[in-house]
Each structure stands twice: as structure tokens, then as C-alpha cells.
Design a protein around this motif. Structure first.
Motif, PDB file in Angstrom:
ATOM      1  N   MET A  52      64.823  10.618   3.149  1.00  0.00           N
ATOM      2  CA  MET A  52      65.175  11.053   4.499  1.00  0.00           C
ATOM      3  C   MET A  52      66.274  10.187   5.109  1.00  0.00           C
ATOM      4  N   ARG A  53      66.327   8.919   4.713  1.00  0.00           N
ATOM      5  CA  ARG A  53      67.288   7.993   5.322  1.00  0.00           C
ATOM      6  C   ARG A  53      68.739   8.367   5.005  1.00  0.00           C
ATOM      7  N   VAL A  54      68.982   9.105   3.900  1.00  0.00           N
ATOM      8  CA  VAL A  54      70.343   9.544   3.595  1.00  0.00           C
ATOM      9  C   VAL A  54      70.843  10.454   4.722  1.00  0.00           C
ATOM     10  N   GLY A  55      70.002  11.422   5.105  1.00  0.00           N
ATOM     11  CA  GLY A  55      70.361  12.319   6.197  1.00  0.00           C
ATOM     12  C   GLY A  55      70.470  11.596   7.518  1.00  0.00           C
ATOM     13  N   VAL A 150      61.274  -1.603  17.835  1.00  0.00           N
ATOM     14  CA  VAL A 150      62.027  -0.402  17.451  1.00  0.00           C
ATOM     15  C   VAL A 150      62.494  -0.518  16.002  1.00  0.00           C
ATOM     16  N   GLY A 151      63.093  -1.662  15.671  1.00  0.00           N
ATOM     17  CA  GLY A 151      63.579  -1.876  14.317  1.00  0.00           C
ATOM     18  C   GLY A 151      62.453  -1.879  13.303  1.00  0.00           C
ATOM     19  N   ALA A 152      61.334  -2.534  13.657  1.00  0.00           N
ATOM     20  CA  ALA A 152      60.201  -2.602  12.730  1.00  0.00           C
ATOM     21  C   ALA A 152      59.630  -1.214  12.464  1.00  0.00           C
ATOM     22  N   TYR A 153      59.447  -0.437  13.527  1.00  0.00           N
ATOM     23  CA  TYR A 153      58.917   0.916  13.330  1.00  0.00           C
ATOM     24  C   TYR A 153      59.933   1.794  12.604  1.00  0.00           C
ATOM     25  N   ALA A 157      58.815   3.646   9.248  1.00  0.00           N
ATOM     26  CA  ALA A 157      58.475   5.069   9.172  1.00  0.00           C
ATOM     27  C   ALA A 157      59.572   6.011   9.645  1.00  0.00           C
ATOM     28  N   GLN A 158      60.495   5.561  10.484  1.00  0.00           N
ATOM     29  CA  GLN A 158      61.617   6.362  10.981  1.00  0.00           C
ATOM     30  C   GLN A 158      61.188   7.512  11.895  1.00  0.00           C
TER      31      GLN A 158
END
Length: 255
Positions: A52-55, A150-153, A157-158
Motif C-alpha cells: 500500500m505504501r507505494v500508492g 502520528v509518525g509511529a502510527y 499501520a498507515q
């Protein structure tokens, strides 16, 4: 074509990417639509989370470009904002490599419920007034802690992280919703670069499905940025409230 043998799933990824890119620009929660769909292609949760992180990365780059074109991107404050966010993302992404993302679901659901109640009962707590100036991050220590979370979450999990970013950027730092959404996409781009590198290192990224998804998300974010600049702050607040309630309901039903 591993994971993309069914043309209907390819079409569904494209369409869901457009929808996710649009709602992520205006509010958040697009990842909650994308993750289950990626898992339908045969991916496990960790691989779907990384793919998902690519998108998300390409969506963020295009979103920053579009907001900048409209004159709504506040680049000067980004270096300070990114420091606590990236520190949190490093911790969250490393944890996500080994732990199931479901363990943070109660955190997201609790945050969304609190946000929804505040937006109905006392919206000024979360949303700045029309003449209210943004606060300096250096003088707002609670925002530093919020950005780390925010960064940790986001690294972990994004899905749904946009809502938490809005709570920090609009609620604590008092940016209006247009600039909040612009900064949100810039921040997401920053920690997604870090997260994607770690997921790729762990072999948890399927590039081709990620690029198919990204094509839809780039289209969606273009529509979203244009829409954000055509409607009022009041309308954006209602859209945010509707999305918060919808995601709360979806998470509760799923759980």
C-alpha cells in the motif's frame, strides 16, 4: 502478474485507488478501503501493508505538487514538523515488520470517536477560527508529542493516520483545513519514504500491484486538491466529520 491474475481485481484496485486518493486528500481513511482489497489478491497483512505504501508515496508526491500549484503548501514549517514525525515513523515501521497491525486498531478507533464528539460538541477545539493564526511548533510541546505519535502510527499501520494528523495540525497547531491537508500529504510523503524502504528491505512490497494502486490514487488526489480549493471550510469540516463517523462505523462492524 502475481497477485493480479484476476482483471476484476485490477479494475477494483484502480477504482479504489481513485476513491482512496480523494478521501485521503480531504480527510483520511482511504487505507481502510485499500488494505482489505490488497489482501483479496492473496497477500498477507504484512505484504499488503507494505505494498500500500507505494500508492501512498506517489499520492503524497502528487498531492504536494498540486497544493503547491494552488499556493496552499507551507514548506517553511516542514523541517521542524518532520523531525518528530520521522522519529516516530522509524519506531512504528520497525514494529510493523514484526507485529500485526491490528493491535493499534483500538488506538485509532478511540481517537476517531473522540474527534467526532469534539467536532459535534465543540468544533472550535479541533478546528481554528477564520482569523486564527497558526501556532509555532517550538512553543507547542504537545504538538511535538502528537507528531511523534502520528509518525509511529503511520509507520505501523498507515490506515487512518490522516485523521490523527488533522487532530495535531488543525487542533493543536491551528492550521486551516486546506493547509492542514497540504501539510498532511507532505508529512505522509516523508514518513512513507522511510516506511517503504524498511518494508522493501524486509521483502514486504509487491511492486506491480502497488503501482496499479498508485495510478488510481494519483488521479484521486488531483480531484481531491481541486475540490478542496473550490469548497468552503464549513463544507470541508462536514466532509471530515462524515468520514470520521463512517470509519468509526466500519471499524466497529469489522471488529
Amino acid at each position: 502478474m502475481e497477485y493480479l491474475s484476476d482483471p476484476w481485481l485490477v479494475a477494483a484496485l484502480l477504482v479504489s485507488g481513485v476513491i482512496a486518493g480523494f478521501v485521503n486528500t480531504l480527510a483520511g481513511g482511504g487505507g481502510l478501503l485499500i488494505l482489505p482489497l490488497l489482501m483479496l489478491t492473496g497477500m498477507g497483512p504484512a505484504l499488503a501493508n507494505g505494498t500500500m505504501r507505494v500508492g501512498v508515496l506517489l499520492q503524497g508526491i502528487e498531492g504536494v505538487r498540486q497544493f503547491h500549484r494552488h499556493g496552499s503548501m507551507t514548506f517553511a514549517v516542514l523541517p521542524g514538523i518532520m523531525i518528530p514525525t520521522l522519529a516516530g515513523a522509524l519506531v512504528g515501521t520497525l514494529a510493523a515488520s514484526f507485529l500485526p497491525p491490528e493491535i493499534l486498531k483500538p488506538v485509532l478507533l478511540t481517537t476517531l470517536i473522540v474527534m467526532a464528539v469534539i467536532m459535534v460538541v465543540k468544533p472550535s477545539t479541533l478546528m481554528p477560527g477564520p482569523d486564527e493564526a497558526p501556532r509555532d511548533l517550538k512553543n507547542t510541546p504537545a504538538a511535538w508529542a502528537g507528531l511523534f505519535l502520528v509518525g509511529a502510527y503511520g509507520g505501523f499501520a498507515q490506515a487512518g493516520v490522516g485523521f490523527i494528523m488533522i487532530a495535531v495540525l488543525a487542533g493543536q497547531l491551528r492550521y486551516d483545513l486546506v493547509r492542514t491537508n497540504a501539510l498532511k500529504l507532505a508529512i505522509t510523503t516523508g514518513f512513507t519514504i522511510l516506511a517503504l524502504a524498511i518494508f522493501a528491505w524486509r521483502g514486504q512490497v509487491a511492486l506491480l500491484p502497488g503501482l496499479v494502486l498508485a495510478a488510481g490514487m494519483v488521479v484521486g488526489v488531483r480531484f481531491g486538491v481541486g475540490f478542496a480549493h473550490r469548497v468552503s471550510q464549513r463544507m470541508l469540516k462536514w466532509i471530515l466529520l462524515v468520514m470520521v463517523v463512517a470509519v468509526c462505523a466500519a471499524a466497529a462492524i469489522k471488529g
